[in-house]
Design a protein around this motif. Structure first.
Motif, PDB file in Angstrom:
ATOM      1  N   MET A   1       0.817  -1.202   0.000  1.00 49.44           N
ATOM      2  CA  MET A   1       0.000   0.000   0.000  1.00 49.44           C
ATOM      3  C   MET A   1       0.854   1.256   0.000  1.00 49.44           C
ATOM      4  SD  MET A   1      -3.026  -1.076   2.590  1.00 49.44           S
ATOM      5  CE  MET A   1      -3.833   0.464   2.394  1.00 49.44           C
ATOM      6  N   THR A 281     -10.055   2.671  -4.871  1.00 46.89           N
ATOM      7  CA  THR A 281      -8.728   2.827  -5.477  1.00 46.89           C
ATOM      8  C   THR A 281      -8.027   4.055  -4.892  1.00 46.89           C
ATOM      9  OG1 THR A 281      -9.798   3.956  -7.339  1.00 46.89           O
ATOM     10  CG2 THR A 281      -9.318   1.609  -7.592  1.00 46.89           C
ATOM     11  N   THR A 288      -3.090   5.084  -7.696  1.00 45.10           N
ATOM     12  CA  THR A 288      -2.909   3.688  -8.087  1.00 45.10           C
ATOM     13  C   THR A 288      -2.262   3.659  -9.470  1.00 45.10           C
ATOM     14  OG1 THR A 288      -4.831   2.962  -6.817  1.00 45.10           O
ATOM     15  CG2 THR A 288      -4.079   1.511  -8.576  1.00 45.10           C
ATOM     16  N   LYS A 354      -5.573 -11.050   1.012  1.00 41.07           N
ATOM     17  CA  LYS A 354      -4.688 -10.182   0.230  1.00 41.07           C
ATOM     18  C   LYS A 354      -4.292 -10.942  -1.026  1.00 41.07           C
ATOM     19  CE  LYS A 354       0.061  -8.457   0.405  1.00 41.07           C
ATOM     20  NZ  LYS A 354       1.313  -8.504   1.198  1.00 41.07           N
ATOM     21  N   ASP A 356      -1.811 -11.206  -4.082  1.00 40.94           N
ATOM     22  CA  ASP A 356      -0.461 -10.739  -4.388  1.00 40.94           C
ATOM     23  C   ASP A 356      -0.109 -10.878  -5.861  1.00 40.94           C
ATOM     24  OD1 ASP A 356       0.596  -9.630  -2.140  1.00 40.94           O
ATOM     25  OD2 ASP A 356       1.511 -11.470  -1.373  1.00 40.94           O
ATOM     26  N   VAL A 363       1.752  -2.551  -4.599  1.00 36.70           N
ATOM     27  CA  VAL A 363       0.295  -2.475  -4.505  1.00 36.70           C
ATOM     28  C   VAL A 363      -0.289  -3.866  -4.721  1.00 36.70           C
ATOM     29  CG1 VAL A 363       0.193  -0.086  -5.275  1.00 36.70           C
ATOM     30  CG2 VAL A 363      -0.027  -1.911  -6.954  1.00 36.70           C
ATOM     31  N   TYR A 364      -1.500  -4.065  -4.247  1.00 37.37           N
ATOM     32  CA  TYR A 364      -2.158  -5.367  -4.356  1.00 37.37           C
ATOM     33  C   TYR A 364      -3.650  -5.168  -4.157  1.00 37.37           C
ATOM     34  CZ  TYR A 364      -0.601  -4.585   0.477  1.00 37.37           C
ATOM     35  OH  TYR A 364      -0.292  -3.996   1.678  1.00 37.37           O
ATOM     36  N   HIS A 366      -7.005  -6.251  -1.926  1.00 41.78           N
ATOM     37  CA  HIS A 366      -7.208  -6.796  -0.583  1.00 41.78           C
ATOM     38  C   HIS A 366      -8.607  -6.508  -0.058  1.00 41.78           C
ATOM     39  CE1 HIS A 366      -6.884  -2.947   1.711  1.00 41.78           C
ATOM     40  NE2 HIS A 366      -6.048  -2.595   0.746  1.00 41.78           N
ATOM     41  N   SER A 382      -7.948   5.149  -1.200  1.00 38.42           N
ATOM     42  CA  SER A 382      -6.932   4.283  -0.606  1.00 38.42           C
ATOM     43  C   SER A 382      -5.556   4.912  -0.710  1.00 38.42           C
ATOM     44  CB  SER A 382      -6.938   2.911  -1.293  1.00 38.42           C
ATOM     45  OG  SER A 382      -6.214   2.951  -2.523  1.00 38.42           O
ATOM     46  N   CYS A 385      -3.390   0.884  -3.017  1.00 36.40           N
ATOM     47  CA  CYS A 385      -3.881  -0.473  -3.227  1.00 36.40           C
ATOM     48  C   CYS A 385      -5.372  -0.448  -3.557  1.00 36.40           C
ATOM     49  CB  CYS A 385      -3.622  -1.327  -1.996  1.00 36.40           C
ATOM     50  SG  CYS A 385      -1.877  -1.700  -1.720  1.00 36.40           S
ATOM     51  N   ARG A 387      -8.989  -1.899  -2.625  1.00 40.33           N
ATOM     52  CA  ARG A 387      -9.854  -2.601  -1.667  1.00 40.33           C
ATOM     53  C   ARG A 387     -11.050  -3.182  -2.418  1.00 40.33           C
ATOM     54  NH1 ARG A 387     -10.368   2.629   2.294  1.00 40.33           N
ATOM     55  NH2 ARG A 387      -8.114   3.059   2.518  1.00 40.33           N
TER      56      ARG A 387
END
Length: 482
Positions: A1, A281, A288, A354, A356, A363-364, A366, A382, A385, A387
């Motif tokens: 993040m 985002t 992002t 999460k 990956d 970033v990922y 989650h 965010s 990352c 959500r």
């Protein structure tokens, strides 16, 4: 993040060897006189460029006419008539246009760091030479643009908005504008508007096209969207067409796509969208990045290793006692510093899952315990990352091919143990920034440009065209406007 704007990539420097005094140098070891000097292999010269046959008069006429279609492809805001090109100048213009349509007008060296979606390089010379020799230039040109419906519908939409611009644009509305004026203004963009339709329905449809809450009322945000100038709408379409040119010519049939600007995730299976969900985002100050990668694993019940940028800016100032009350732990680092970890659990910022994938921005995707944002129309909030509204459903789709994992995601979560689950097969993921997309009838839906990337990219397109394209107009363009 991590915040993408705080990422710094390592720089590799080649240091030359400084001359040393002879007295300070270690004598070289003795070399047997019979030892042959090393053989230096010459670097092979690159192959000569593919020769392109001379164009016939008919081919020259067609090529010059085709080069006058750059504005229709979003490569410049306006087109000007230019003197016909001949010989090498014409060939160079054709090659330049082919590269612009195939991989984008803007050179990737001029991308922002967070525009990490890089087009593949192409060499248009062989195909152009073949088209000239076989007298198939129109067929060659038809293969250059992106093969996606999203690009073609935007091209049709661009023509529509250019026509509106050339007729003088649209009026500025206010909260007291007459109903007929409001209806006529919206009808310029929406061909479905009729005189018999209720005005509230007309406004609601416009609000949905702009990604706004469909109240049916001319509130401040609706008026703001309706009063965006037509030149800015053209700039947005140009920018999104350019992003389509950065996309590969084929995509994995099974993939996850995130529209950053709209904060929506869509799952594709067999190249068809099968489900979508709301997302949260990156905020405008924690953008992002655009990128492509592959999701390789899911961490169940993940702890959150707080990035130092967030820790220093938001958490350490709260004080140790406050962090302890909120469940954070302060951990010593091997370098003698400190970092913050939020243990796994129902209150973890990463929620229970999460997803990956490798990328240089950390970033990922989650889960999140904060669900309130998903009911909002403003979901860019965010640290960079993404959500997810329905992370368990997404995880179940990704592991369904593994009998030992199919239907077991919630069971793994309930066990409370932190563990990494490898996917049966990696899933392609694309983080994209679409602020304009059109239907088959040319009706374009817009989203706000929260990162300010549309106008910047349109300016870069225009500037690149003026530098490289002899058919580009040099003034009265979007790039020259504030």
């Amino acid at each position: 993040m991590n915040r993408p704007d705080l990422i710094r990539f390592p720089l590799l420097a080649l240091a030359g060897l400084a001359a040393m005094p002879l007295s300070a140098q270690t004598p070289p070891p003795a070399v047997a006189p019979t030892m042959a000097p090393p053989t230096v292999q010459p670097i092979p010269a690159p192959p000569p460029p593919v020769p392109i046959p001379a164009l016939s008069p008919a081919q020259e006429a067609w090529a010059n006419g085709w080069l006058q279609t750059g504005a229709a492809q979003g490569l410049m805001a306006r087109q000007r008539a230019s003197a016909p090109l001949k010989g090498e100048a014409l060939v160079n213009a054709l090659l330049d246009r082919a590269k612009a349509l195939g991989t984008g007008r803007v050179d990737s060296a001029d991308f922002l760091e967070v525009w990490a979606l890089r087009p593949a390089a192409i060499d248009p010379r062989p195909a152009l030479a073949k088209a000239v020799s076989e007298d198939k230039l129109p067929a060659w040109a038809s293969t250059l643009t992106p093969p996606w419906a999203g690009y073609e519908t935007l091209r049709k939409g661009l023509a529509k908005y250019e026509a509106i611009r050339d007729r003088g644009g649209w009026p500025t509305l206010t909260a007291s504008s007459a109903p007929d004026v409001v209806r006529a203004r919206i009808a310029l963009e929406d061909p479905a508007v009729t005189r018999e339709e209720k005005l509230v329905d007309v406004i609601q449809r416009a609000q949905r096209r702009y990604g706004l809450e469909p109240t049916g009322q001319l509130g401040a945000r609706t008026l703001e969207a309706l009063n965006v100038g037509v030149d800015d709408r053209i700039a947005a379409i140009m920018a999104n067409m350019e992003r389509w040119r950065w996309m590969p010519r084929s995509l994995p049939v099974n993939r996850v796509q995130v529209n950053i600007a709209a904060a929506v995730l869509t799952v594709f299976e067999g190249d068809q969208p099968v489900t979508s969900m709301r997302a949260v985002t990156g905020s405008p100050t924690n953008q992002t990045p655009m990128l492509s990668s592959s999701i390789h694993s899911i961490v169940v019940n993940p702890p959150w290793n707080v990035p130092m940028s967030i820790a220093n800016r938001e958490l350490f100032p709260k004080g140790r006692a406050a962090l302890a009350r909120q469940g954070y732990k302060i951990i010593k680092t091997p370098e003698g510093g400190e970092r913050i970890v939020q243990p796994a659990g129902p209150n973890s910022a990463l929620g229970r899952l999460k997803f990956d994938f490798n990328n240089p921005f950390a970033v990922y995707l989650h889960d999140t315990p904060s669900r309130g944002k998903f009911s909002s129309y403003d979901r860019l909030a965010s640290h960079g990352c993404i959500r997810l509204e329905k992370p368990v459903a997404l995880a179940e789709r990704m592991v369904a091919a593994d009998p030992s994992l199919n239907g077991q995601i919630q069971t793994l979560i309930d066990a409370g143990k932190t563990q990494r689950v490898s996917l049966p097969s990696q899933v392609a993921v694309y983080l994209l920034y679409w602020t304009a997309f059109a239907g088959n009838n040319g009706t374009v839906s817009f989203r706000a440009d929260p990162y300010g990337w549309d106008k910047l990219l349109a300016q870069k397109i225009e500037a690149s065209s003026r530098r490289a394209d002899p058919t580009a107009i040099a003034s009265n363009s979007i790039a020259s406007k504030d």
